[in-house]
Design an enzyme around this catalytic site. Structure first.
Site, PDB file in Angstrom:
ATOM      1  N   ASP A 351       0.834  -1.193   0.000  1.00 15.51           N
ATOM      2  CA  ASP A 351       0.000   0.000   0.000  1.00 15.51           C
ATOM      3  C   ASP A 351       0.875   1.251   0.000  1.00 15.51           C
ATOM      4  O   ASP A 351       1.871   1.322   0.736  1.00 15.51           O
ATOM      5  CB  ASP A 351      -0.889  -0.025   1.246  1.00 15.51           C
ATOM      6  N   GLU A 387       1.732  -0.334  -5.032  1.00 14.25           N
ATOM      7  CA  GLU A 387       0.802   0.731  -5.375  1.00 14.25           C
ATOM      8  C   GLU A 387       1.686   1.957  -5.617  1.00 14.25           C
ATOM      9  O   GLU A 387       2.257   2.498  -4.667  1.00 14.25           O
ATOM     10  CB  GLU A 387      -0.181   0.983  -4.239  1.00 14.25           C
TER      11      GLU A 387
END
Length: 703
Positions: A351, A387
């Site tokens: 993330d 990401e």
């Protein structure tokens, strides 16, 4: 403090390994704090309700405090208290009145109960976080548990699916099972549901090779959400990186996640974890003191250089982990290795991956985190996905990660949505995305699987909502519909939201089939959002992070209906074709200079049969395109395919490019049942409006 039979003091122990580890005769405790003056081990009763002993960690070497407890009760429930200066303006927030969770705890006991006692400062006092709060927080804190995490894996060989054969299914643990009425109620929303053979069979039917779980490491329910009767559904608010989220345990088996991974592995399916190492649940200077802040705020977090009282916030969540510190970097790598070695996890999706590469203000693909990760012999064996953005300076870094990383390609998502919506100026962009986004990823040492192609993810509209809503509808989040992206490149096809209009519903289904066909016919790594195979709608909510309800939960009863059955069958057909054709699942970029056979280059583009030239590429109103791919196998055979798209509202006749001969239609997204015509195609083919087709050459081409 209650009387107990705990020893009066700890023995010296060892500074390694960090965390709490039993040798069968006692337990060694080790925790890092560079600036603490004392660290105390707090021991609790089995339920974690009553503190029974408080023992000093007697040794301190290189910032690691340690001690050995020569005692072997059936279970040890524990936490820490750290002594040191409370000087927020210098970056120090020690407060021994606050019980701290061991960042290496591998199991948690009890849930966090929101109370003002969790905060290290006096809420409401003049000076706010500058005034220490002296209330004891132990009663509101979860505790660590020293556990025996042995599991009889037997012969558990990781599937190790090659990247070029990978099909990812992004899913939420609760969302995929909360409405499974065929499961015991106690199993719904837990790791136990992952091992259910009916779920595994569903994955097999879809052609999924790899599931990607939204965060399952322990996380905190935000106070502000609970006060509004909402929940932190997605789980991007980490508390402890070594412990599975307690709510996801049904209570039947201490090793439920390992059991699920074992069963998925036996079925040939990989398990990837979405992990959050960019920030913690402790937030900014006004957040609670739960673990790292109280252990050594100045070492664990990145602080503002001109005022140590405040945090750098590249994550947008209040704080940023200081991965440039060697002990913090060690903690993250220890955590990753633990999940691979102890849980047999097959990979990680990071993330806000850009934050992990910030050693100063800017992103650096050669940052210490990446270097350490990529040289690690254990982590070198697993899949790594980034990401590629955060909210910091130069935070968009698509294509900027080092080799061995794949990256979520949001440009792919947006381009495919815009093309099939009928936007102008998208033909050239679509060509680049379908062919693997070589303009982004074709560095000398990267392969085309580096692009993780997706139409929808947990963050944003579901695929059904992309074709059903022109605008976001996040009112249920309680933020006045101001949260979430305003531009979703979506279209409602004539009506906003649910409708009974048969024409509109047919157009929506047709659009979904065309986009799914594009996804599976593209170079790169395809990723499906769980529920898109059954046309799950979130009611137009494109930021459903706080909706732990039917907004996100999949309704498996829909599979009894014609629409969901047809969509599932279409996805299954697409996966089968992708698995069969080498030109769809190769691991390298194709270039027009190389020939697969005389006169037939490996890749070429056509407009209704005419080769694309600069004038056609520059035509912003062009919406017709044919992609020819040709690949010579090791046996000398050549496989040639045509991928044809028409996003206009009219049928167009496409002249088939060389080689001449018969072509077999494998995919036709215009057909409601997904079944293509069976008769051979030659010369030309009519491509209906808003349709994608795939043809395979059967004319006996040879060298």
């Amino acid at each position: 403090m209650m009387a107990s039979n705990w020893p009066d003091r700890l023995e010296a122990g060892h500074p390694w390994p960090l965390g709490a580890h039993s040798d069968g005769l006692g337990t060694n405790f080790a925790v890092f704090s560079e600036h603490a003056t004392r660290i105390q081990l707090c021991l609790f009763d089995a339920k974690g309700h009553h503190e029974q002993a408080r023992l000093e960690l007697p040794q301190h070497h290189g910032g690691i405090w340690h001690g050995y407890l020569p005692h072997r009760p059936s279970e040890i429930v524990y936490g820490y208290r750290a002594h040191g200066p409370y000087e927020p303006q210098k970056g120090h927030r020690f407060n021994s009145h606050k019980l701290l969770l061991d960042p290496y705890a591998r199991e948690l006991r009890g849930a966090l109960r929101w109370s003002n006692s969790l905060f290290g400062y006096r809420i409401g006092a003049a000076g706010s976080d500058l005034v220490m709060d002296k209330r004891d927080s132990a009663g509101a804190m979860p505790k660590g548990v020293v556990n025996d995490d042995h599991y009889a894996w037997g012969n558990d060989d990781p599937p190790r699916v090659p990247w070029e054969r990978t099909v990812i299914y992004e899913c939420h643990l609760r969302g995929i099972s909360m409405l499974r009425t065929d499961l015991p109620r106690s199993d719904r929303g837990t790791f136990a549901a992952l091992a259910d053979p009916r779920f595994i069979d569903h994955l097999h039917k879809l052609g999924v090779t790899t599931i990607e779980l939204l965060p399952v490491q322990s996380f905190v329910q935000d106070r502000r959400l609970l006060e509004r009767d909402l929940r932190n559904y997605w789980g991007y608010n980490p508390l402890c990186w070594f412990a599975p989220e307690p709510r996801y345990l049904s209570g039947k088996h201490a090793n439920e996640l390992r059991h699920a991974v074992h069963h998925l592995h036996k079925a040939g399916i990989e398990v990837i974890m979405d992990v959050v190492y960019n920030h913690t649940a402790e937030g900014n200077e006004l957040g609670p003191t739960l673990s790292l802040r109280g252990l050594d705020n100045a070492s664990y977090y990145r602080l503002q250089p001109d005022s140590q009282r405040y945090y750098l916030n590249a994550s947008g969540c209040g704080n940023t982990l200081k991965l440039a510190h060697p002990q913090v970097l060690r903690m993250v790598l220890d955590s990753l290795r633990y999940w691979v070695q102890s849980y047999h996890i097959d990979g990680f999706r990071f993330d806000l991956g850009v934050t992990l590469g910030r050693e100063s203000q800017d992103f650096d693909s050669g940052a210490g985190f990446f270097d350490a990760l990529l040289q690690d012999p254990t982590l070198a064996q697993v899949k790594l996905i980034a990401e590629p953005w955060d909210i910091g300076k130069n935070g968009y870094q698509l294509g900027g990660f080092p080799p061995r990383f794949a990256e979520w390609n949001d440009r792919y998502r947006d381009t495919v949505r815009r093309y099939w919506r009928g936007d102008s100026g998208q033909r050239g962009e679509l060509a680049a995305r379908v062919s693997g986004s070589g303009d982004i990823f074709a560095h000398p040492v990267r392969a085309n699987w580096s692009s993780v192609n997706f139409l929808a993810s947990h963050d944003g509209f579901s695929l059904a909502d992309v074709v059903s809503y022109a605008h976001k509808h996040n009112e249920a989040n309680g933020e006045g519909n101001h949260d979430g992206h305003n531009e979703n490149y979506s279209a409602n096809h004539g009506h906003e939201g649910p409708t009974n209009d048969a024409r509109i519903l047919a157009e929506r289904r047709r659009s979904m089939r065309a986009m799914l066909c594009t996804l599976m016919c593209s170079q790169g790594t395809p990723m499906l959002l769980a529920g898109d195979e059954m046309a799950h709608s979130k009611g137009g909510n494109n930021n459903s992070y706080c909706q732990d309800n039917a907004t996100n939960w999949l309704d498996w009863n829909k599979l009894d209906g014609d629409v969901a059955q047809a969509q599932c069958a279409w996805v299954a057909r697409l996966s089968e074709v992708r698995r069969t054709l080498k030109v769809l699942s190769m691991n390298r970029f194709l270039y027009g200079e190389r020939e697969a056979m005389p006169g037939i280059t490996e890749i070429a583009w056509f407009d209704e049969g005419a080769a694309m030239d600069s004038e056609r590429w520059q035509n912003g109103e062009g919406r017709l395109l044919t992609l020819r791919r040709a690949l010579r196998g090791k046996d000398g055979d050549v496989e040639i395919s045509l991928f044809m798209v028409n996003s206009t509202g009219d049928t167009h006749r496409f002249r088939l490019p060389p080689p001449e001969g018969n072509w077999r239609m494998l995919l036709d997204s215009s057909a409601e049942d997904g079944a293509p015509r069976s008769d051979p195609v030659s010369g030309s083919v009519d491509v209906p409006e808003r349709t994608a087709m795939l043809l395979l050459y059967e004319g006996g081409a040879s060298s």
